[in-house]
Design a protein around this motif. Structure first.
Motif, short mmCIF file in Angstrom:
data_model
loop_
_atom_site.label_atom_id
_atom_site.label_comp_id
_atom_site.label_asym_id
_atom_site.label_seq_id
_atom_site.Cartn_x
_atom_site.Cartn_y
_atom_site.Cartn_z
N ASP A 166 0.85 -1.19 0.00
CA ASP A 166 0.00 0.00 0.00
C ASP A 166 0.89 1.23 0.00
N HIS A 167 0.55 2.17 -0.87
CA HIS A 167 1.29 3.45 -0.88
C HIS A 167 0.28 4.58 -0.97
N ASP A 168 0.15 5.32 0.12
CA ASP A 168 -0.78 6.45 0.19
C ASP A 168 -2.19 6.05 -0.25
N GLY A 169 -2.64 4.90 0.23
CA GLY A 169 -3.99 4.45 -0.07
C GLY A 169 -4.15 3.68 -1.36
N ARG A 170 -3.10 3.60 -2.18
CA ARG A 170 -3.16 2.81 -3.41
C ARG A 170 -2.62 1.42 -3.12
N ARG A 171 -3.48 0.41 -3.25
CA ARG A 171 -3.07 -0.96 -2.99
C ARG A 171 -2.67 -1.64 -4.29
N PHE A 172 -1.61 -2.45 -4.22
CA PHE A 172 -1.13 -3.16 -5.40
C PHE A 172 -0.36 -4.39 -4.94
N ARG A 173 -0.06 -5.26 -5.88
CA ARG A 173 0.81 -6.40 -5.60
C ARG A 173 2.21 -6.08 -6.09
N ALA A 174 3.18 -6.57 -5.37
CA ALA A 174 4.58 -6.43 -5.78
C ALA A 174 5.17 -7.82 -5.97
#
Length: 452
Positions: free
Chosen positions: A46-54
């Motif tokens: 999560d980065h500043d409310g943006r969720r993603f997969r790494a």
């Protein structure tokens, strides 16, 4: 499905450290040895409310003829194909190598958004002293970062998330009411763990090599089977302690044990052609001690000639050496040919649901009364031990509390008797725990009010 950001680069440039920094926890093994990360690892961030997969890829070394390096390179290329955006990690201190330039060439052809992370830039002074011109010449946006200290990582992610598509609404929890089955595959080195996982997911996701120890990290992969979601974990092979020599392997063994702790079901995989009963028993015991359901799987069954005779012999070996998990299902599989490997998933879902079940209190009370009627507990200082009430207090593992007038008097033998009876009564093939609690109405005769 959440958008995917891939971290790629040649070995030992700090991909795993940066990956761990982005996801906020230590997931990939970090050690100053090229090629330590050999499998792709996925995690949510999560980065500043943006969720993603790494995804942390294996070390990328183009044009190497070594089998292992070639396999890891192919995995890096596969991660590039599936990613929405890519972070190319290079060592700013060393500058560009031929491998970096070759990888950049491949990335440009791929057509995906690429950001270049110039790692190991620990301060403003160091950034001023470094000549980053050759990095800019590659044609990608360059972000000086220190993965170890976190410097510049936020700026990198600010740019990265602008290239990621928005996840579709409701995509996070549309897996059905039943939670995912967390399945860890553990065993001695070179028993076929990665081959089994690759067979289950249908692609060469995990490095599979005849060299023992090619899996260093505990690596996760999500799949669907018969409407259920599974999170599969391939772990490093667990050796006897005296055989563990290098520091990375120590880290790997620790990660394998943590994978067991995170799992719902543990597949203890052994080799039909090279039985290691003593070691397998220890591995199974580690899973049982942590309350995890166990599947005993004998791999390389395709190499066995006298299958009926060998199966009977292995059942006897399991009964003699694996008594603590004698309730666990035993499967004979061939990861190479696919024989009965899907049965592992079916069993895992069954055991997961069983370990999560709630036993009815009236049925538990009927069971405990029948058990003590058929075989009363030994006397304590001449006084009888009586059970008054039983009820379930936990799941995974199933935990049953029994109110008793003298809990301290219930010895190990009688506990085993009750545990065996509980399994038989409710047809349980998962770990169970019994907790004996003092009956609270009054202090029983012959004691001083001791509690279990």
């Amino acid at each position: 499905m959440l958008p995917l950001l891939a971290f790629v680069g040649r070995p030992n440039v700090g991909k795993s450290t940066l990956f761990n920094r982005v996801i906020g926890r230590r997931l990939a093994i970090v050690e100053d040895v090229p090629g330590v990360t050999r499998d792709r690892q996925y995690a949510e961030a999560d980065h500043d409310g943006r969720r993603f997969r790494a995804v942390d890829t294996g070390g990328f070394t183009p044009d190497s003829e070594a089998q292992l390096v070639r396999a890891v390179r192919e995995q890096a290329e596969a991660a590039i194909r599936e990613a929405d955006a890519i972070v190319l990690v290079v060592d700013a201190e060393e500058g560009l190598s031929g491998a970096d330039q070759e990888l950049a060439r491949i990335l440009r052809k791929g057509g995906k958004p690429v950001l270049l992370a110039a790692n190991k830039v620990d301060s403003d002074r160091r950034e001023k002293n470094l000549d980053l011109g050759e990095l800019h010449a590659l044609g990608f946006d360059v972000f000086p970062v220190s993965a170890e200290h976190g410097r510049g990582v936020s700026d990198l992610l600010d740019a990265a998330v602008t290239h990621l598509p928005e996840p579709p609404e409701g995509s996070e929890e549309e897996q059905g009411q039943k939670g995912p089955v967390r399945l860890a595959v553990v065993g001695r080195p070179n028993v076929g763990k990665s081959t089994l996982l690759n067979r289950l997911i249908g692609e060469e996701r995990f490095v599979a090599s005849a060299m023992p120890g090619t899996t260093r990290d505990a690596v996760d992969e999500q799949i669907e089977h018969r409407g259920r979601t599974y999170l599969l974990t391939d772990t490093a092979g667990l050796r006897k302690k005296r055989h563990i020599v290098d520091k990375v392997e120590v880290f790997s063994a620790q990660r394998a044990l943590r994978a067991i702790e995170r799992a719902d079901v543990v597949v203890v995989l052994t080799d039909a052609t090279d039985l290691g009963v003593e070691q397998d028993a220890r591995i199974a015991a580690q899973a049982e001690e942590r309350g995890r359901a166990v599947i005993l799987a004998v791999n390389k069954w395709d190499l066995v000639q006298d299958k009926e005779g060998q199966a009977e012999r292995l059942r006897k070996e399991a009964a003699r050496h694996l008594q603590h998990v004698g309730y666990a299902p035993l499967l004979f599989v061939s990861a190479k040919e696919g024989t009965r490997v899907q049965k592992i998933l079916d069993l895992a879902a069954e055991l997961h649901d069983q370990a999560s079940t709630r036993l009815k209190t009236p049925e538990l009370n009927d069971w405990v009364q029948r058990m003590q009627d058929e075989h009363p507990a030994p006397l304590s200082r001449g006084y009888p031990v009586r059970f008054s009430y039983a009820y379930q207090v936990g799941t995974q593992p199933i935990t049953v509390a029994i109110q008793c007038n003298r809990p301290e008097a219930v010895d190990a033998g009688y506990r085993r008797y009750l545990t065996s009876g509980l399994r038989e009564r409710f047809e349980l093939r998962v770990p169970v725990r019994l907790v004996f609690r003092q009956k609270t109405r009054r202090t029983p005769r012959g004691t001083k009010g001791q509690r279990a």
